[in-house]
Write a protein that holds these residues in place. Structure first.
Motif, PDB file in Angstrom:
ATOM      1  N   ALA A 505      26.173 -28.729  -5.003  1.00  0.00           N
ATOM      2  CA  ALA A 505      26.076 -29.434  -3.731  1.00  0.00           C
ATOM      3  C   ALA A 505      25.429 -30.797  -3.935  1.00  0.00           C
ATOM      4  CB  ALA A 505      25.277 -28.593  -2.751  1.00  0.00           C
ATOM      5  N   GLY A 506      26.131 -31.832  -3.582  1.00  0.00           N
ATOM      6  CA  GLY A 506      25.567 -33.180  -3.547  1.00  0.00           C
ATOM      7  C   GLY A 506      25.143 -33.755  -4.881  1.00  0.00           C
ATOM      8  N   ARG A 507      25.687 -33.274  -5.978  1.00  0.00           N
ATOM      9  CA  ARG A 507      25.323 -33.897  -7.243  1.00  0.00           C
ATOM     10  C   ARG A 507      26.541 -33.999  -8.150  1.00  0.00           C
ATOM     11  NH1 ARG A 507      25.538 -29.792 -10.898  1.00  0.00           N
ATOM     12  NH2 ARG A 507      24.658 -27.769 -10.378  1.00  0.00           N
ATOM     13  N   GLY A 508      26.448 -34.848  -9.159  1.00  0.00           N
ATOM     14  CA  GLY A 508      27.533 -34.993 -10.119  1.00  0.00           C
ATOM     15  C   GLY A 508      27.459 -33.878 -11.147  1.00  0.00           C
ATOM     16  N   PRO A 509      28.337 -33.918 -12.137  1.00  0.00           N
ATOM     17  CA  PRO A 509      28.321 -32.870 -13.159  1.00  0.00           C
ATOM     18  C   PRO A 509      27.041 -32.950 -13.988  1.00  0.00           C
ATOM     19  CG  PRO A 509      29.774 -34.675 -13.798  1.00  0.00           C
ATOM     20  CD  PRO A 509      29.337 -34.965 -12.399  1.00  0.00           C
ATOM     21  N   TRP A 510      26.655 -31.810 -14.555  1.00  0.00           N
ATOM     22  CA  TRP A 510      25.525 -31.798 -15.475  1.00  0.00           C
ATOM     23  C   TRP A 510      26.045 -31.838 -16.909  1.00  0.00           C
ATOM     24  CZ3 TRP A 510      21.597 -27.736 -13.101  1.00  0.00           C
ATOM     25  CH2 TRP A 510      21.025 -28.304 -11.956  1.00  0.00           C
ATOM     26  N   TYR A 511      25.293 -32.505 -17.734  1.00  0.00           N
ATOM     27  CA  TYR A 511      25.688 -32.670 -19.138  1.00  0.00           C
ATOM     28  C   TYR A 511      25.300 -31.416 -19.917  1.00  0.00           C
ATOM     29  CZ  TYR A 511      25.408 -34.376 -23.970  1.00  0.00           C
ATOM     30  OH  TYR A 511      25.543 -34.520 -25.323  1.00  0.00           O
ATOM     31  N   PHE A 512      26.273 -30.824 -20.572  1.00  0.00           N
ATOM     32  CA  PHE A 512      26.055 -29.625 -21.380  1.00  0.00           C
ATOM     33  C   PHE A 512      25.756 -30.071 -22.810  1.00  0.00           C
ATOM     34  CE2 PHE A 512      28.380 -26.416 -24.114  1.00  0.00           C
ATOM     35  CZ  PHE A 512      27.362 -25.471 -24.094  1.00  0.00           C
ATOM     36  N   ALA A 513      24.531 -29.781 -23.256  1.00  0.00           N
ATOM     37  CA  ALA A 513      24.075 -30.312 -24.539  1.00  0.00           C
ATOM     38  C   ALA A 513      24.540 -29.473 -25.724  1.00  0.00           C
ATOM     39  CB  ALA A 513      22.547 -30.397 -24.537  1.00  0.00           C
ATOM     40  N   GLY A 514      24.894 -28.196 -25.477  1.00  0.00           N
ATOM     41  CA  GLY A 514      25.274 -27.327 -26.597  1.00  0.00           C
ATOM     42  C   GLY A 514      24.079 -26.672 -27.263  1.00  0.00           C
ATOM     43  N   ASP A 515      22.894 -26.826 -26.676  1.00  0.00           N
ATOM     44  CA  ASP A 515      21.682 -26.202 -27.227  1.00  0.00           C
ATOM     45  C   ASP A 515      21.191 -25.095 -26.294  1.00  0.00           C
ATOM     46  OD1 ASP A 515      21.770 -28.421 -28.983  1.00  0.00           O
ATOM     47  OD2 ASP A 515      19.600 -28.331 -29.233  1.00  0.00           O
ATOM     48  N   GLY A 516      20.637 -24.050 -26.891  1.00  0.00           N
ATOM     49  CA  GLY A 516      19.937 -23.054 -26.108  1.00  0.00           C
ATOM     50  C   GLY A 516      18.481 -23.478 -25.951  1.00  0.00           C
ATOM     51  N   ALA A 517      17.852 -23.088 -24.846  1.00  0.00           N
ATOM     52  CA  ALA A 517      16.450 -23.457 -24.633  1.00  0.00           C
ATOM     53  C   ALA A 517      15.787 -22.408 -23.756  1.00  0.00           C
ATOM     54  CB  ALA A 517      16.350 -24.820 -23.973  1.00  0.00           C
ATOM     55  N   LYS A 518      14.477 -22.427 -23.801  1.00  0.00           N
ATOM     56  CA  LYS A 518      13.703 -21.505 -22.977  1.00  0.00           C
ATOM     57  C   LYS A 518      12.640 -22.284 -22.213  1.00  0.00           C
ATOM     58  CE  LYS A 518      10.221 -18.104 -23.070  1.00  0.00           C
ATOM     59  NZ  LYS A 518       9.294 -17.230 -23.763  1.00  0.00           N
ATOM     60  N   LYS A 519      12.406 -21.848 -20.973  1.00  0.00           N
ATOM     61  CA  LYS A 519      11.259 -22.398 -20.234  1.00  0.00           C
ATOM     62  C   LYS A 519      10.120 -21.400 -20.382  1.00  0.00           C
ATOM     63  CE  LYS A 519      13.948 -24.108 -16.318  1.00  0.00           C
ATOM     64  NZ  LYS A 519      14.203 -23.849 -14.897  1.00  0.00           N
ATOM     65  N   ASP A 520       8.962 -21.861 -20.785  1.00  0.00           N
ATOM     66  CA  ASP A 520       7.852 -20.910 -20.883  1.00  0.00           C
ATOM     67  C   ASP A 520       7.186 -20.738 -19.515  1.00  0.00           C
ATOM     68  OD1 ASP A 520       6.102 -23.050 -20.526  1.00  0.00           O
ATOM     69  OD2 ASP A 520       5.497 -23.158 -22.641  1.00  0.00           O
ATOM     70  N   ALA A 521       6.096 -20.012 -19.489  1.00  0.00           N
ATOM     71  CA  ALA A 521       5.466 -19.698 -18.211  1.00  0.00           C
ATOM     72  C   ALA A 521       5.055 -20.952 -17.447  1.00  0.00           C
ATOM     73  CB  ALA A 521       4.254 -18.801 -18.451  1.00  0.00           C
ATOM     74  N   ASP A 522       4.778 -22.041 -18.179  1.00  0.00           N
ATOM     75  CA  ASP A 522       4.401 -23.295 -17.512  1.00  0.00           C
ATOM     76  C   ASP A 522       5.611 -24.163 -17.202  1.00  0.00           C
ATOM     77  OD1 ASP A 522       1.719 -22.579 -18.005  1.00  0.00           O
ATOM     78  OD2 ASP A 522       1.853 -23.443 -20.029  1.00  0.00           O
ATOM     79  N   GLY A 523       6.795 -23.709 -17.590  1.00  0.00           N
ATOM     80  CA  GLY A 523       7.990 -24.543 -17.390  1.00  0.00           C
ATOM     81  C   GLY A 523       8.240 -25.511 -18.532  1.00  0.00           C
ATOM     82  N   ASP A 524       7.445 -25.435 -19.601  1.00  0.00           N
ATOM     83  CA  ASP A 524       7.689 -26.313 -20.747  1.00  0.00           C
ATOM     84  C   ASP A 524       8.870 -25.792 -21.566  1.00  0.00           C
ATOM     85  OD1 ASP A 524       5.644 -28.165 -20.217  1.00  0.00           O
ATOM     86  OD2 ASP A 524       4.146 -26.766 -21.013  1.00  0.00           O
ATOM     87  N   LEU A 525       9.544 -26.719 -22.250  1.00  0.00           N
ATOM     88  CA  LEU A 525      10.816 -26.391 -22.896  1.00  0.00           C
ATOM     89  C   LEU A 525      10.657 -26.118 -24.392  1.00  0.00           C
ATOM     90  CD1 LEU A 525      12.981 -29.122 -21.137  1.00  0.00           C
ATOM     91  CD2 LEU A 525      12.871 -26.685 -20.590  1.00  0.00           C
ATOM     92  N   TRP A 526      11.331 -25.072 -24.828  1.00  0.00           N
ATOM     93  CA  TRP A 526      11.383 -24.698 -26.242  1.00  0.00           C
ATOM     94  C   TRP A 526      12.842 -24.694 -26.640  1.00  0.00           C
ATOM     95  CZ3 TRP A 526       6.778 -22.955 -28.851  1.00  0.00           C
ATOM     96  CH2 TRP A 526       5.649 -22.941 -28.022  1.00  0.00           C
ATOM     97  N   LEU A 527      13.203 -25.536 -27.589  1.00  0.00           N
ATOM     98  CA  LEU A 527      14.596 -25.628 -28.013  1.00  0.00           C
ATOM     99  C   LEU A 527      14.891 -24.538 -29.031  1.00  0.00           C
ATOM    100  CD1 LEU A 527      16.335 -27.770 -26.756  1.00  0.00           C
ATOM    101  CD2 LEU A 527      13.984 -28.564 -26.841  1.00  0.00           C
ATOM    102  N   LEU A 528      16.063 -23.925 -28.891  1.00  0.00           N
ATOM    103  CA  LEU A 528      16.363 -22.748 -29.713  1.00  0.00           C
ATOM    104  C   LEU A 528      17.545 -22.930 -30.641  1.00  0.00           C
ATOM    105  CD1 LEU A 528      15.897 -20.144 -26.866  1.00  0.00           C
ATOM    106  CD2 LEU A 528      14.252 -20.775 -28.634  1.00  0.00           C
ATOM    107  N   GLY A 529      18.089 -24.139 -30.758  1.00  0.00           N
ATOM    108  CA  GLY A 529      19.241 -24.322 -31.649  1.00  0.00           C
ATOM    109  C   GLY A 529      20.552 -24.284 -30.885  1.00  0.00           C
ATOM    110  N   ARG A 530      21.618 -24.493 -31.610  1.00  0.00           N
ATOM    111  CA  ARG A 530      22.934 -24.648 -31.000  1.00  0.00           C
ATOM    112  C   ARG A 530      23.463 -23.327 -30.451  1.00  0.00           C
ATOM    113  NH1 ARG A 530      24.451 -29.865 -30.246  1.00  0.00           N
ATOM    114  NH2 ARG A 530      26.472 -28.907 -29.878  1.00  0.00           N
ATOM    115  N   VAL A 531      24.216 -23.433 -29.385  1.00  0.00           N
ATOM    116  CA  VAL A 531      24.884 -22.247 -28.853  1.00  0.00           C
ATOM    117  C   VAL A 531      26.376 -22.271 -29.185  1.00  0.00           C
ATOM    118  CG1 VAL A 531      23.277 -21.902 -26.959  1.00  0.00           C
ATOM    119  CG2 VAL A 531      25.271 -23.347 -26.598  1.00  0.00           C
TER     120      VAL A 531
END
Ligand code: WTA
Length: 666
Positions: A505-531
């Protein structure tokens, strides 16, 4: 999630036990270029924030609109603005009175050194621009650059930018085949190369690969001229019709050259990068947004001050060299180290010796290098004075917490923040990274999107996951240095990056980076490598399909499957499974020689970096009933794990055959 991301689940749980925090040093925080309010300002008005960052550059004509996103995903940044990238990286620093400031402390591998000031760089770039013009290069022409890490590589890139030619730098480790396909794909009119370069104490040749590439293309070769730098002095075949020595053409050219301004969206360069299919993608970057994005992030993430000495160890043949040796740092007027060689030649302390000698304050390297140094032991860096260092950067692959902590403590003396910067050839600029004066860093986490950048982690349906969960990394907002398309292939640009999460709704497409990632309990990002089927070997992107095609192009190979298996030093390593053609001897006697031959064949087709660590000759490949190769099972074998669920295999006996073959070969 795909099978690749499933494999990351054990890594996810490892990471979630990591809870160390490193606060920014107080003095650094107090004097930081960028403070926490940058996030607030960018959140309040993202486009105004980027317009303000555009003020770091000199524009010949100011832009009238920050972003035109009316036809996503085709973005136009700084619409109507005109500028010259080379002027911004060189001339304006000289005009501002900094002509005597060193742009590069060049260190050649054999020990030769050269300091190049901004004034000297301006003269050299101007000469090279005049020389390229004399060879007939005009605005919009493509110039391939195939050089070792010598100052001429930077000069050639800036000379192209100065006259509006588009450069495509091909990493010197790539083969003649790879060079030929890139020259052909982008229709390069001129190739800038050298007789060779130095690596591990010995000269290697480059010019013969250019000759071979042109010969291979035959009448399809678009190349009119080859400009050859003399670096090693080794004998080279010279074709008088096409070849010109750099020292003849450039040294005699005039050191004055008036740069013309180009449109902000004028193509700056094409960089080929591995995708999920065999054919490398020509990633296109343009001028204004790219320079704004790289200059701002370099200023923010490295907290660059006028007195800093910055060293990025990447090769100019990769995007890190483009964004964080050439365009970002030079736009910011930085003093840098440029080093030609490897970390272990002539001794394993070479890098630390360079840091000590030049008083390097900001250092940017890759986790694979850090893990190698860990293996060599701390007594090597401990033998040098590294007290000049202020900030340590990491890029190219996830940095595991152990490597982060070792880097921070052994190299950084427990006082230097580590900035783990996530980005890609496509993003052009750093996207997710700590800010050294703001962020309390967590070892192994790239933390959060930089000011002005939108990133999130979503599930298959494109819905953001809650904290504590993993998914796909997406970029939710266009950014200045984003790729504009794939060279000559808008359709592939759209389908590769923008169709997975098309709209909401109301936004353009999102860019798919090809990487997996996790948000930790604080919302910080951990990159997990290519998917996807892209591997990351020593921070270099390699496509499984591209290596499979190379293997299958060998007359004895019928079929091949390639997987990236985890490797302690290189992150991932290439493991290949090969079925021989009928009539070929698959007996173990032919085995070793053939395996060696196939490894060399891959090196010839792509480059030595793509050489499989391991090749197994197998009678069959594990396939689903619909014929899809189950790479997940092959990764289990390559990583010496018990083979996972095989119930979807068309022939469940296959894995027994493969695993017994693997056991025999080790
Ligand atoms: C990986 C290099 C985790 C990632 C600049 C990405 C990283 C690919 C990081 C791009 C990081 C790069 N943490 N993973 N800090 N930096 N990557 O195009 O998988 O050569 O998609 O650009 O490297 O590689 P590329």
């Amino acid at each position: 999630m795909s099978t690749r991301a499933d494999d990351s689940s054990s890594m996810l749980s490892n990471l979630s036990t990591e809870n160390r925090r490193f606060e920014p040093p107080a003095a650094l925080a107090a004097a930081a270029n960028v403070k926490a309010d940058a996030y607030v300002a960018a959140d309040a008005d993202r486009l105004a924030f980027w317009a303000e960052q555009a003020g770091r550059l000199d524009w010949e004509t100011p832009f009238t609109e920050v972003l035109d996103w009316s036809n996503p995903p085709f973005a136009k940044w700084f619409v109507g603005g005109r500028l010259n990238a080379s002027y911004n990286c060189v001339d304006r620093h000289v005009l501002a009175g900094n002509g005597d400031k060193v742009a590069f402390h060049f260190v050649g591998e054999p020990g030769d050194t050269r300091d190049i000031t901004y004034a000297q760089l301006k003269d050299e770039v101007s000469r090279a621009a005049n020389a390229l013009t004399a060879l007939g290069v005009v605005e919009g022409d493509l110039v391939a650059i195939y050089l070792p890490m010598i100052p001429e590589a930077v000069v050639a890139m800036l000379a192209c930018a100065r006259i509006g030619a588009v450069h495509t730098v091909v990493f010197g480790g790539f083969s003649a085949e790879a060079l030929a396909s890139r020259i052909e794909d982008c229709n390069a009119k001129v190739v800038v190369t050298s007789d060779g370069g130095y690596r591990r104490g010995a000269p290697f040749a480059l010019k013969p690969a250019v000759d071979e590439a042109i010969a291979k293309l035959g009448s399809r070769s678009p190349v009119d001229h080859v400009l050859v730098v003399r670096r090693t002095g080794q004998a080279v075949a010279f074709n008088d019709a096409t070849d010109t020595w750099w020292h003849d053409a450039v040294d005699s050219a005039s050191p004055s050259h008036e740069p013309t301004a180009f449109d902000a969206e004028h193509p700056l360069y094409v960089m080929y990068s591995s995708g999920t299919t065999g054919k490398p993608k020509g990633i296109l970057h343009t001028t204004g947004g790219y320079l704004v994005g790289t200059a701002y992030t370099h200023h923010a993430v490295f907290d660059l001050k006028p007195t800093d000495v910055y060293w990025c160890t990447a090769d100019i043949g990769w995007v890190t060299g483009h964004s964080y040796i050439v365009y970002g740092p030079l736009a910011n007027g930085a003093t840098q180290v440029l080093y030609e060689g490897t970390p272990d030649s002539p001794h394993q302390g070479r890098w630390w010796e360079i840091i000590q000698r030049y008083g390097v304050t900001l250092f940017y390297t890759a986790p694979t290098a850090i893990r190698t140094f860990m293996k060599w032991g701390r007594s090597i860096p401990d033998g040098f004075d590294l007290s000049s260092l202020r900030i340590l950067g990491s890029v190219g692959e996830p940095i595991n917490p152990e490597a982060y902590v070792w880097y921070r403590s052994v190299i950084g003396g427990d006082r230097c923040p580590v900035v783990d910067t996530w980005w890609q050839t496509e993003t052009g600029q750093m996207m997710i990274s700590p800010l050294p004066g703001v962020t309390a860093g967590k070892p192994g986490s790239a933390m959060k999107a930089l000011p002005g950048i939108g990133a999130d982690v979503v599930d298959d349906a494109g819905v953001p996951v809650p904290n504590g969960s993993g998914g796909y990394l997406v970029l939710t907002q266009p950014w200045p240095a984003m790729l504009r398309t794939l060279w000559g292939d808008d359709e592939r640009f759209v389908s590769t990056y923008w169709e997975k999460f098309p709209h909401g709704a109301g936004r353009g497409p999102w860019y798919f980076a090809g990487d997996g990632a996790k948000k930790d309990a604080d919302g910080d990002l951990w990159l997990l490598g290519r998917v996807d089927d892209v591997m990351n070997v020593s921070g270099h992107r390699l496509s499984t399909t591209e290596i499979e095609s190379a293997l299958v192009s060998h007359p004895r190979v019928a079929e091949a499957a390639v997987v990236g298996a985890s490797d302690e030093t290189t992150g991932q390593a290439v493991c290949a499974y090969v079925i021989l053609r009928q009539g070929s001897d698959s007996g173990s006697s032919a085995g070793e020689d053939l395996v060696q031959e196939l490894r060399n064949h891959v090196a010839k087709e792509i480059g030595a970096i793509a050489k499989p660590r391991q090749i197994l000759i197998v009678p069959e490949l594990p396939k689903t009933r619909s014929g899809k190769i189950m790479r997940r099972l092959l990764r289990d074998v390559a990583e010496n794990r018990a083979v996972g669920d095989t119930t979807t295999l068309s022939d469940s006996g296959i894995m027994d055959l493969i695993t017994s073959g693997a056991a025999k070969s080790t």
